[in-house]
Design a protein around this motif. Sequence first.
Motif, short mmCIF file in Angstrom:
data_model
loop_
_atom_site.label_atom_id
_atom_site.label_comp_id
_atom_site.label_asym_id
_atom_site.label_seq_id
_atom_site.Cartn_x
_atom_site.Cartn_y
_atom_site.Cartn_z
N PRO A 45 21.60 25.66 45.72
CA PRO A 45 21.11 26.98 45.33
C PRO A 45 19.66 26.97 44.85
CG PRO A 45 23.33 26.68 44.50
CD PRO A 45 22.91 25.36 45.09
N VAL A 46 19.25 25.93 44.12
CA VAL A 46 17.88 25.85 43.63
C VAL A 46 16.90 25.68 44.79
CG1 VAL A 46 16.27 24.41 42.31
CG2 VAL A 46 18.48 25.03 41.33
N CYS A 47 17.32 24.92 45.81
CA CYS A 47 16.43 24.60 46.93
C CYS A 47 16.57 25.56 48.12
CB CYS A 47 16.69 23.18 47.42
SG CYS A 47 16.38 21.89 46.21
N ALA A 48 17.51 26.51 48.04
CA ALA A 48 17.84 27.32 49.21
C ALA A 48 16.64 28.08 49.76
CB ALA A 48 18.97 28.30 48.86
N ALA A 49 15.85 28.69 48.86
CA ALA A 49 14.71 29.48 49.33
C ALA A 49 13.68 28.60 50.05
CB ALA A 49 14.06 30.20 48.14
N LEU A 177 10.44 19.42 40.15
CA LEU A 177 10.43 18.52 41.30
C LEU A 177 10.19 19.29 42.59
CD1 LEU A 177 13.45 16.17 40.44
CD2 LEU A 177 11.02 15.58 40.37
N LEU A 178 10.76 20.47 42.66
CA LEU A 178 10.59 21.32 43.84
C LEU A 178 9.12 21.68 44.06
CD1 LEU A 178 12.31 22.80 46.01
CD2 LEU A 178 12.36 24.77 44.47
N ASP A 179 8.44 22.00 42.97
CA ASP A 179 7.02 22.37 43.07
C ASP A 179 6.14 21.15 43.33
OD1 ASP A 179 7.65 25.00 42.62
OD2 ASP A 179 7.30 24.92 40.46
N TRP A 180 6.49 20.01 42.73
CA TRP A 180 5.63 18.83 42.81
C TRP A 180 5.85 18.01 44.08
CZ3 TRP A 180 6.65 16.94 37.10
CH2 TRP A 180 6.03 17.84 36.21
N TYR A 181 7.13 17.78 44.43
CA TYR A 181 7.43 16.82 45.50
C TYR A 181 8.24 17.40 46.65
CZ TYR A 181 6.14 13.69 41.67
OH TYR A 181 5.47 13.08 40.64
N GLY A 182 8.65 18.64 46.57
CA GLY A 182 9.43 19.24 47.63
C GLY A 182 10.93 19.14 47.39
N TRP A 183 11.70 19.88 48.18
CA TRP A 183 13.14 19.99 47.93
C TRP A 183 13.91 18.67 48.08
CZ3 TRP A 183 16.33 18.66 51.88
CH2 TRP A 183 15.85 18.73 53.18
N PRO A 184 13.51 17.71 48.95
CA PRO A 184 14.31 16.47 49.02
C PRO A 184 14.40 15.73 47.69
CG PRO A 184 12.88 16.63 50.94
CD PRO A 184 12.45 17.71 50.00
N SER A 185 13.36 15.84 46.85
CA SER A 185 13.36 15.11 45.58
C SER A 185 14.48 15.59 44.64
CB SER A 185 12.00 15.26 44.89
OG SER A 185 11.74 16.62 44.57
N VAL A 186 14.87 16.85 44.77
CA VAL A 186 15.94 17.38 43.92
C VAL A 186 17.26 16.68 44.25
CG1 VAL A 186 17.18 19.46 43.23
CG2 VAL A 186 14.74 19.60 43.79
N LEU A 262 22.55 33.79 41.64
CA LEU A 262 21.58 34.28 40.64
C LEU A 262 20.15 33.86 40.94
CD1 LEU A 262 23.24 34.15 37.08
CD2 LEU A 262 22.44 36.15 38.36
N PRO A 263 19.90 32.57 41.35
CA PRO A 263 18.51 32.21 41.68
C PRO A 263 17.91 33.10 42.78
CG PRO A 263 19.83 30.23 41.44
CD PRO A 263 20.78 31.38 41.43
N THR A 264 18.70 33.40 43.82
CA THR A 264 18.20 34.25 44.89
C THR A 264 18.01 35.69 44.41
OG1 THR A 264 19.37 32.88 46.50
CG2 THR A 264 18.64 35.04 47.25
#
Length: 426
Positions: A45-49, A177-186, A262-264
């Motif tokens: 859910p955090v990385c979906a967008a 992590l999403l902002d700094w390194y992209g969704w794979p890092s999560v 909720l995040p979306t």
Amino acid sequence: MQPSPDETRRDAAEDTQWSRPECQVWTGTLLLGTCLLYCARVSMPVCAASMSQDFGWNKKEAGVVLSSFFWGYCLTQVVGGHLGDRIGGEKVILLSASAWGFITVATPLLAHLGSAHLAFMTFSRILTGLLQGVYFPALTSLLSQKVRESERAFTYSTVGAGSQFGTLVTGAVGSLLLDWYGWPSVFYFSGGLTLLWVGYVYRCLLSERDLILALGILAQGLPVSRHTKVPWRQLFRKPSVWAAIVSQLSAACSFFILLSWLPTFFKETFPSSKGWVFNVVPWLVAIPASLLSGLLSDHLINQGYRTITVRKFMQVMGLGLSSVFALCLGHTSSFCNSVVFASASIGLQTFNHSGISVNIQDLAPSCAGFLFGVVGVCLGGYLIETTGSWTSVFNLVAAISSLGLCTFLVFGKAQRVDLSPAHEDL
């Protein structure tokens, strides 16, 4: 005078319960395990967008990926409870955690295996759901056998607080992590921590011999002998059992709709808002709320209030009052109010840990894991996919919660139903 069979069973159960130090160690360990379970669960859910942008998914396709977790999740609920009752909940939890931790770490690799990103991610989420589906039924089985009845509500609500803490960690650290390194890092973060936890539990808390025995039983598919036969037909003739099932289903559906979407909702309704605010604040509120519900429940029971009265009060808070704030969430255009309403709704839902979740153990501690596993939460993803309005989604959350609450208030009981003789209502 010879003790009755029921007294003998109760004495044997007390002998297998954790001592106070053991209970404290296991409570902390399981709290962390639940935290990591949700770290892995909410990574998508955090990385979906971001993933939708990378892979060109539209909203319907993103909904398929998000809901696919529950397709797998509902299939292993019964299995998890049954295995927990048979070979021990702690062994089921460890084996499943090692598998879902590996799958979570491997998710970015699966996403880039070929051009069929949607198919691979859907498969990954279904597999994760299958592996995580056994956790809470096995946990319910474990706590019903190892924790004293007077301490179950606080223990369960403490362990259950890990769900909010895990969502909080992924919402905060994952957003960075999403902002700094992209969704794979999560996914690397949440899966890696899970594997470290598995290593700790294996080395420090479980016997290697018992774990090998459990693996052998699973490999051979052989049943483990039991001292008592569970009266399944008797269980499912009881209105109180069906009331617990309906109420738990309602609570699970309501919670997972909010957890997944909720995040979306915030991202689309308030595009300029900070992700760390709406991904963190509701779960920051939910942690103390969960602990408070357990303390309050055990305190009321120790003060002499009937167990079922306390359980129903907790459900009024967990399903009734929380649904009021969900309704409010769908009828406001203010970001600040939306955060407050979301926080209140999610925080109050934690009172379910001291209500219906513990009520399963009141009814049938000898097979609590199985009964917990009857409920399914796969409806969560389907409900949002078939709805075109956020307001209607939150209205539906309120309607589902109200159905579960009314059923439990009318038919709910706290007397044991897994023993042949009649027992006095608590």
